[in-house]
Design an enzyme around this catalytic site. Sequence first.
Site, mmCIF file in Angstrom:
data_model
loop_
_atom_site.group_PDB
_atom_site.id
_atom_site.type_symbol
_atom_site.label_atom_id
_atom_site.label_comp_id
_atom_site.label_asym_id
_atom_site.label_seq_id
_atom_site.Cartn_x
_atom_site.Cartn_y
_atom_site.Cartn_z
ATOM 1 C CE LYS A 228 -7.139 -2.148 0.021
ATOM 2 N NZ LYS A 228 -6.017 -1.296 -0.064
ATOM 3 C CE1 TYR B 149 -3.571 -0.466 -5.236
ATOM 4 C CE2 TYR B 149 -2.191 1.106 -4.072
ATOM 5 C CZ TYR B 149 -3.403 0.769 -4.649
ATOM 6 O OH TYR B 149 -4.423 1.665 -4.642
ATOM 7 N NE ARG C 278 -0.169 19.090 11.334
ATOM 8 C CZ ARG C 278 0.691 19.841 12.037
ATOM 9 N NH1 ARG C 278 1.801 19.300 12.537
ATOM 10 N NH2 ARG C 278 0.450 21.113 12.253
ATOM 11 C CG ASP D 22 2.314 -3.190 0.979
ATOM 12 O OD1 ASP D 22 1.521 -3.712 1.788
ATOM 13 O OD2 ASP D 22 1.954 -2.425 0.061
HETATM 14 N N1 PLP Z 1 -0.451 -1.649 -0.658
HETATM 15 C C1 PLP Z 1 -1.251 -2.589 -1.177
HETATM 16 C C2 PLP Z 1 -0.720 -3.982 -1.353
HETATM 17 C C3 PLP Z 1 -2.559 -2.273 -1.546
HETATM 18 O O1 PLP Z 1 -3.334 -3.240 -2.071
HETATM 19 C C4 PLP Z 1 -3.023 -0.944 -1.368
HETATM 20 C C5 PLP Z 1 -4.383 -0.558 -1.756
HETATM 21 O O2 PLP Z 1 -5.074 -1.298 -2.452
HETATM 22 C C6 PLP Z 1 -2.153 0.013 -0.827
HETATM 23 C C7 PLP Z 1 -0.872 -0.368 -0.483
HETATM 24 C C8 PLP Z 1 -2.579 1.450 -0.652
HETATM 25 O O3 PLP Z 1 -3.394 1.578 0.467
HETATM 26 P P1 PLP Z 1 -4.535 2.689 0.618
HETATM 27 O O4 PLP Z 1 -5.552 2.445 -0.462
HETATM 28 O O5 PLP Z 1 -5.047 2.471 2.004
HETATM 29 O O6 PLP Z 1 -3.873 4.011 0.445
#
Ligand code: PLP
Length: 385
Positions: free
Chosen positions: A200, A103, A51, A175
């Site tokens: 992604k 998101y 961890r 992000d």
């Molecule tokens: N940020 C964006 C722009 C996303 O599109 C997503 C997921 O679709 C996330 C954060 C969250 O990521 P995760 O699904 O890996 O937890």
Amino acid sequence: METGNLKFNSKTIHGGQEPDKAYGAVMPPIYQTSTYAQTTPGGHKGFVYSRSANPTRSALENALASIEDGHYGLAFASGLAAIDTVIKLLDPGDEVITSSELYGGSYRLFKQIFGKYGIVFHFIDMQTPKHIVNYINKRTKLIWVETPTNPMMNIIDIAAVSKIAQKHKALLAVDNTFASPYLQQPLNLGADIVMHSATKYLGGHSDLIAGGLVVKEKALADRLYFIQNASGAVCGPMDSFLVLRGIKTLHVRMQRHCENGRVIARYLAKHPKIEHVYWPGFKNHPNHNVAKKQMNGFGGMISFIPKGSSFDEAIRIVEKLKLFTLAESLGGVESLVGHPASMSHAGIPSEEREKVGISDTLIRLSVGIEDKDDLIADLEQALRE
Ligand code: PLP
């Protein structure tokens, strides 16, 4: 090997990497272990418990830091786990300014989890950065930006927001999931923290869930590491290996995502059955100039609204597509289609969604790296009556 001065296309392959110390393995081995032998209490080779640190995860964290031009990387079990760690820097009563277009999972985490612990979130339109100033006060500790925004593909000027954040001594986190570091490097534009859903484009093959944070400053890295270790949502060794493997082809995949994205955006814009296409590469996109300034390309994420469409018509189109798989997520080699109002953004109340343009008729594409002619043929058949 010193990899700090390499160009981006070499950093994806070599950044922060060196052959494994045990046997010289060129690819970082998957250290599938929870613990590490000690010769005497505290007598270890740098790893104690997975961890806290794991060599495969460390290799990924170094690679993340390298491709984002930062100094410290942290890898998490998911993108949301990475976001969760950033918000845990804050105390009850602290305030965050973020985008009204976010998101859905980030919105849910902010509103429904951290809202309960007394952290205050202001969801505002950040396309005009100076609006942010109206919401800043002594308790503002963080500005959270997502750009391009999901799913409306608006662009927020990171450098302009960073100036405001610095002036008011707030942290700026970006992000960078939609752009990937191939297209945009927020730390070089003044951000303090860059965040990824590595699920992604970084992973790139829709075969894992992972997240990442990268920063330049040691003190901030230490605070984030403390929370990561204390909360425990770390990236496992197998997923760390897969993200690392994905990163090695990020630059070539992104080139093709951008090429295919451009062709499909233009095809849709000319199609008689399409009312509007949201893609920052168009000259008439409201933030095209900002996109040109801060991005090295416009990516493969596109949203569109069919002409005179209804909820049922949008659903008919997404169901009719064959090569574009109807699925959550984005950024993989395969093309995906989604209906944000009932999928990725279903967690946002409909009045809030409508305010920012996420209508029931909006369709979102994650354009993959297949042959563009096959993708267009698929759209053509799905748009036919
Ligand atoms: N940020 C964006 C722009 C996303 O599109 C997503 C997921 O679709 C996330 C954060 C969250 O990521 P995760 O699904 O890996 O937890």
